[in-house]
Design a protein around this motif. Structure first.
Motif, short mmCIF file in Angstrom:
data_model
loop_
_atom_site.label_atom_id
_atom_site.label_comp_id
_atom_site.label_asym_id
_atom_site.label_seq_id
_atom_site.Cartn_x
_atom_site.Cartn_y
_atom_site.Cartn_z
N GLY A 304 162.67 12.35 103.55
CA GLY A 304 162.66 11.46 104.71
C GLY A 304 162.45 12.22 106.01
O GLY A 304 161.72 11.77 106.90
N ARG A 305 163.09 13.38 106.12
CA ARG A 305 162.93 14.21 107.32
C ARG A 305 161.50 14.76 107.42
O ARG A 305 160.95 14.88 108.52
CB ARG A 305 163.95 15.34 107.30
N ILE A 306 160.92 15.10 106.28
CA ILE A 306 159.53 15.60 106.28
C ILE A 306 158.58 14.48 106.67
O ILE A 306 157.67 14.66 107.49
CB ILE A 306 159.17 16.16 104.89
N ARG A 307 158.78 13.29 106.08
CA ARG A 307 157.93 12.14 106.42
C ARG A 307 158.03 11.78 107.89
O ARG A 307 157.06 11.37 108.52
CB ARG A 307 158.29 10.92 105.57
N GLU A 308 159.23 11.92 108.44
CA GLU A 308 159.43 11.61 109.86
C GLU A 308 158.52 12.45 110.74
O GLU A 308 158.01 11.98 111.76
CB GLU A 308 160.90 11.85 110.24
N VAL A 309 158.30 13.70 110.33
CA VAL A 309 157.40 14.58 111.08
C VAL A 309 155.95 14.23 110.80
O VAL A 309 155.14 14.06 111.71
CB VAL A 309 157.67 16.07 110.72
N LEU A 310 155.60 14.08 109.51
CA LEU A 310 154.20 13.84 109.13
C LEU A 310 153.69 12.50 109.63
O LEU A 310 152.50 12.36 109.93
CB LEU A 310 154.05 13.92 107.61
N GLU A 311 154.57 11.51 109.71
CA GLU A 311 154.14 10.16 110.11
C GLU A 311 154.18 9.94 111.61
O GLU A 311 153.81 8.86 112.09
CB GLU A 311 155.01 9.13 109.39
N LEU A 312 154.66 10.94 112.36
CA LEU A 312 154.68 10.81 113.82
C LEU A 312 153.35 11.28 114.38
O LEU A 312 153.00 12.45 114.28
CB LEU A 312 155.81 11.65 114.41
N PRO A 313 152.55 10.39 114.95
CA PRO A 313 151.26 10.81 115.51
C PRO A 313 151.47 11.58 116.81
O PRO A 313 152.43 11.33 117.56
CB PRO A 313 150.54 9.48 115.76
N ALA A 314 150.61 12.52 117.06
CA ALA A 314 150.66 13.26 118.32
C ALA A 314 150.29 12.32 119.46
O ALA A 314 149.33 11.55 119.36
CB ALA A 314 149.71 14.45 118.27
N SER A 315 151.07 12.38 120.52
CA SER A 315 150.80 11.49 121.65
C SER A 315 149.59 11.94 122.45
O SER A 315 148.99 11.15 123.18
CB SER A 315 152.03 11.43 122.56
N VAL A 316 149.23 13.23 122.31
CA VAL A 316 148.02 13.75 122.96
C VAL A 316 146.99 14.03 121.88
O VAL A 316 147.16 14.93 121.06
CB VAL A 316 148.33 15.04 123.76
N ARG A 317 145.94 13.21 121.85
CA ARG A 317 144.90 13.35 120.82
C ARG A 317 143.52 13.28 121.46
O ARG A 317 143.35 12.72 122.55
CB ARG A 317 145.02 12.23 119.77
N ASP A 318 142.54 13.84 120.76
CA ASP A 318 141.16 13.73 121.25
C ASP A 318 140.71 12.28 121.18
O ASP A 318 141.10 11.53 120.28
CB ASP A 318 140.22 14.59 120.40
N ALA A 319 139.87 11.91 122.13
CA ALA A 319 139.31 10.56 122.13
C ALA A 319 138.43 10.38 120.89
O ALA A 319 137.85 11.33 120.37
CB ALA A 319 138.50 10.32 123.40
#
Length: 580
Positions: A304-319
């Motif tokens: 669950g802790r690993i998924r929490e990281v993997l499923e969090l999208p970066a707020s700064v992304r390329d267009a």
């Protein structure tokens, strides 16, 4: 756990092979008690020595085949789970590397390190158990039950009565274990955080005689983790005796009722011996599953802790469709920077760090930024580099909003020197080449000379091949700053960002460096955050920040004449004659 199994797809063939080997091993083990029963019922009771030897050899071959399958299954399950762990760690590292500062602030470095290492290890170890036990235990339990029913259906009722008791025990233990394991991982995060702070801040800790305080902090975090681990261990320690007690009572019941049936002539001695072995197989298979169910709660928490990281999208992304920059992207080309009514606040902050910021920094000019602590100077650089995105307004580079630039191309045009000079393990030349990996020896030497670092580098044993300790701990603050400046200079970018990068330099070196930079930076846009008036006095424009807002823009002379905030800063650093 199930949410991470999609990363196991490359190892599906190995998993199928393991399951096949486990099946063959289980069949061989299930066949052994029947062979033993035949030896007793036919060979021993009838005195047929040849049958005993012939069946005994066949038993040995069957056992050897089962052992070979077991070894092969262990090998391939280890390969599959180790590969899965390697891929998952790599996936986590790549995903975390794409995080903006906002995501790093949310998790914290210590927690991310624990998730990439300890949590992945927990999942990997449980996966090995699943490939082996999760497949073998049901096969042995079901197969053992079929064989036991074939030997004596009435005696099989003893096993059927025991199974719900074992299942209830497993359920109760698993339900109590889950919160403990979740708490353990959180406390491991805290222990890592305290340890990391104690090691990285050791100089400050010793300077302020806080060593004993830090020891108490570590002991406290360590004790909390230990207490929780002991509770979980005591719960797990209760599991095996409880299981063995149930198994032993089952054995006594089987022997008791089996003896009665033998006395009545309804069961043969060999069949009773085989039945006891099948009963043990069934009950031990259930115990194996119980051990897996004990491990699953902790693995589920880690997953669950690993998924929490993997499923969090970066707020700064390329267009999705990056716009084509208006200016050329080659190294050394000038960069025009514009802030248009930019407002930004850090996550959770009530007040904005920057409010309604508008200014232009032109190529070939030096723009200095000065202001009190917390006025938002470093935040300006964070927005240019897209470590964060503006809440409102626009930050433009070469006429294009930074949100439309591919991050890699944007940062390739910037030479950044952070407030805290960060160096890496390796040689001095390696650290300078962080700015340009294929830089020639001459380019490295020239960057070091411009950064006023050549003199102290030559004095070091090995020169440019001298080793830099982790974090540059074998160098002074001024030496680290100059190497960080050389690292930015060697890439010859279109934009230079110096974030209070001259604070550890003496005035003579500061002046020499700024003079050399003027000749080196050419048509590039140079932005300097500084605390010292002497560093910014020759800038083409000076931006004065106060409380996250622009209090004035102009040259040194203009601001001394017209800007009260700048005069107050100057009054603390310059004499009355210099101000006049």
């Amino acid at each position: 756990m199930t949410g991470l199994l999609r990363y196991f797809k490359p190892y599906r063939r190995l998993a199928v092979l393991v399951l096949l080997l486990v099946l063959l091993q289980s069949l061989s083990e299930l066949y052994l008690p029947t062979l033993m029963a035949d030896i007793v019922n036919i060979g021993v009771l009838k005195g047929d020595t040849a049958y005993i030897l012939r069946t005994g050899v066949f038993m040995l071959l069957t056992a050897a085949f089962g052992v070979a399958c077991n070894i092969a299954a262990s090998y391939f399950s280890a390969r599959a789970s180790s590969g899965f762990g390697r891929d998952l760690r790599s996936r986590l590292f790549r995903h975390v590397s794409g995080f903006s500062m906002r995501e790093f602030d949310r998790f914290g470095a210590s927690s991310l390190m624990t998730r990439v290492t300890n949590d992945v290890t927990q999942v990997q170890q449980t996966l090995i158990m699943m490939l082996r036990m999760m497949a073998a235990a049901p096969m042995m339990a079901v197969g053992g039950m079929i064989m036991a029913l074939a030997k004596d259906r009435q005696l099989a009722l003893v096993i059927i009565a025991v199974i719900p008791v074992l299942a209830l025990t497993i359920f109760v233990i698993s339900r109590k274990a889950m919160p403990l394991f979740r708490s353990m991982q959180a406390k491991l995060d805290r222990l890592n955080r305290v340890q990391r702070e104690g090691l990285t801040g050791v100089r400050v800790i010793r300077a302020f005689n806080r060593t004993e305080h830090e020891r108490r902090r570590f002991d406290g975090a360590n004790r909390e983790l230990t207490d929780t681990a002991l509770k979980a261990t005591r719960l797990m320690a209760f599991t095996m005796p409880a299981m063995m007690l149930i198994v032993n009572f089952s054995s006594v019941a089987i022997v008791w009722f089996g003896g009665i049936r033998i006395d009545r002539g309804e069961l043969m001695v060999g069949d009773l011996m085989a039945f006891i072995q099948y009963a043990m197989m069934i009950l031990f298979s259930l115990m194996m599953m119980s051990m897996l169910f004990v491990m699953l709660p902790r693995a589920a928490v880690s997953a669950g802790r690993i998924r929490e990281v993997l499923e969090l999208p970066a707020s700064v992304r390329d267009a999705d469709s990056p716009a084509r920059p208006a200016r050329p992207e080659q190294a050394g080309a000038g960069g025009l920077i514009e802030f248009r009514d930019v407002t930004f606040r850090y996550p959770g902050a009530e007040q904005p760090a920057l409010a309604n910021i508008s200014f232009t920094a032109k190529p070939g000019e030096v723009t200095a930024i000065i202001g009190g602590t917390g006025s938002g100077k470093t935040t300006l650089f964070n927005l240019i580099l897209r470590f964060y995105d503006a809440e409102s307004g626009s930050v433009l580079v070469d006429g294009e909003d930074v949100r439309n630039w591919p991050q890699e191309k944007l940062r390739a045009r910037i030479g950044y020197v952070p407030q805290q000079a960060m160096l890496f393990t390796g040689t001095i030349a390696d650290n300078i080449r962080w700015g340009k990996e294929d830089a020639s020896d001459e380019e490295v030497r020239r960057a070091a000379e411009t950064a006023q670092a050549l003199e102290f580098i030559r004095e070091m044993e090995g020169g440019f091949d001298a080793q830099v300790a982790q974090g540059g701990k074998n160098l002074s603050g001024g030496q680290k700053q100059r190497l960080a400046i050389a690292r930015a200079l060697v890439r010859r970018p279109g934009i230079y960002l110096f974030d209070d990068s001259f604070s550890a330099l003496d005035y003579k070196t500061d002046a020499a460096l700024r003079k050399a930079l003027r000749a080196e930076t050419g048509n590039a846009a140079v932005l300097i955050v500084a605390q010292r008036i002497s560093t910014v006095v020759d800038a083409d424009q000076i931006i004065v920040l106060d409380g996250g807002r622009i209090a004035g823009i102009g040259t040194h002379e203009q601001l001394l004449r017209d800007n009260e905030v700048y005069r107050e800063i100057a009054a603390t650093q310059l004499t009355e004659e210099e101000i006049a």
